[in-house]
Write a protein that holds these residues in place. Structure first.
Motif, mmCIF file in Angstrom:
data_model
loop_
_atom_site.group_PDB
_atom_site.id
_atom_site.type_symbol
_atom_site.label_atom_id
_atom_site.label_comp_id
_atom_site.label_asym_id
_atom_site.label_seq_id
_atom_site.Cartn_x
_atom_site.Cartn_y
_atom_site.Cartn_z
ATOM 1 N N LEU A 62 0.838 -1.204 0.000
ATOM 2 C CA LEU A 62 0.000 0.000 0.000
ATOM 3 C C LEU A 62 0.872 1.253 0.000
ATOM 4 C CD1 LEU A 62 -2.665 1.574 0.166
ATOM 5 C CD2 LEU A 62 -2.573 1.257 2.655
ATOM 6 N N GLU A 63 1.908 1.254 0.798
ATOM 7 C CA GLU A 63 2.794 2.416 0.857
ATOM 8 C C GLU A 63 3.497 2.639 -0.476
ATOM 9 O OE1 GLU A 63 3.981 5.883 2.404
ATOM 10 O OE2 GLU A 63 2.498 4.514 3.233
ATOM 11 N N SER A 64 3.855 1.557 -1.147
ATOM 12 C CA SER A 64 4.463 1.669 -2.471
ATOM 13 C C SER A 64 3.480 2.330 -3.440
ATOM 14 C CB SER A 64 4.869 0.279 -2.976
ATOM 15 O OG SER A 64 5.418 0.361 -4.265
ATOM 16 N N TYR A 65 2.213 1.939 -3.369
ATOM 17 C CA TYR A 65 1.192 2.580 -4.206
ATOM 18 C C TYR A 65 1.055 4.062 -3.839
ATOM 19 C CZ TYR A 65 -3.385 4.154 -5.715
ATOM 20 O OH TYR A 65 -4.403 4.915 -6.244
ATOM 21 N N ARG A 66 1.012 4.357 -2.551
ATOM 22 C CA ARG A 66 0.803 5.734 -2.095
ATOM 23 C C ARG A 66 1.955 6.665 -2.459
ATOM 24 N NH1 ARG A 66 -1.385 6.690 3.603
ATOM 25 N NH2 ARG A 66 -1.125 8.654 2.598
ATOM 26 N N THR A 67 3.127 6.121 -2.743
ATOM 27 C CA THR A 67 4.267 6.955 -3.158
ATOM 28 C C THR A 67 4.513 6.870 -4.670
ATOM 29 O OG1 THR A 67 5.842 5.186 -2.639
ATOM 30 C CG2 THR A 67 5.394 6.816 -0.896
ATOM 31 N N SER A 68 3.620 6.186 -5.379
ATOM 32 C CA SER A 68 3.801 5.993 -6.822
ATOM 33 C C SER A 68 3.303 7.192 -7.626
ATOM 34 C CB SER A 68 3.042 4.746 -7.278
ATOM 35 O OG SER A 68 1.635 4.986 -7.272
ATOM 36 N N GLY A 69 3.771 7.282 -8.846
ATOM 37 C CA GLY A 69 3.290 8.301 -9.769
ATOM 38 C C GLY A 69 1.808 8.142 -10.063
ATOM 39 N N LEU A 70 1.325 6.885 -10.104
ATOM 40 C CA LEU A 70 -0.095 6.639 -10.339
ATOM 41 C C LEU A 70 -0.937 7.280 -9.247
ATOM 42 C CD1 LEU A 70 -2.508 5.281 -11.743
ATOM 43 C CD2 LEU A 70 -1.961 3.189 -10.438
#
Length: 98
Positions: A62-70
């Protein structure tokens, strides 16, 4: 795995803009590494309130998603549409009946 629930309250005039942006990005969000489920709900009586409900393999995913460009792209278009501060919960599923 855990469940992420996000409550979003929109200005009524911004709902279509939100839905268009969500539709444009929902497949990319769902296929993001670590996301195994995604749904969008609307409150039955307060129709300007929406909820996302998603399953994540780990807090790191989730944290990876929250820091992603997407996420940054989606959120930058979503945030100005709010009528109230969004709320979010990360919860563990305790019981599930089918």
């Amino acid at each position: 795995m855990f469940v992420r629930i996000v409550k979003m309250t929109f200005h009524p005039s911004n709902i279509e803009t939100f839905k268009t942006n969500f539709d444009k990005n929902k497949d990319a969000i769902r296929s993001f590494n670590g996301c195994s489920f995604l749904e969008l709900y609307r409150d039955k009586h307060n129709t300007n309130i929406y909820f996302t409900y998603s399953y994540w393999e780990s807090e790191e995913a989730l944290e990876s998603y929250r820091t992603s460009g997407l996420f940054k792209s989606v959120w930058s278009k979503t945030k100005p549409l709010f009528a109230a501060k969004p709320e979010a919960w990360s919860v563990d599923k305790v019981v599930s009946l089918q």
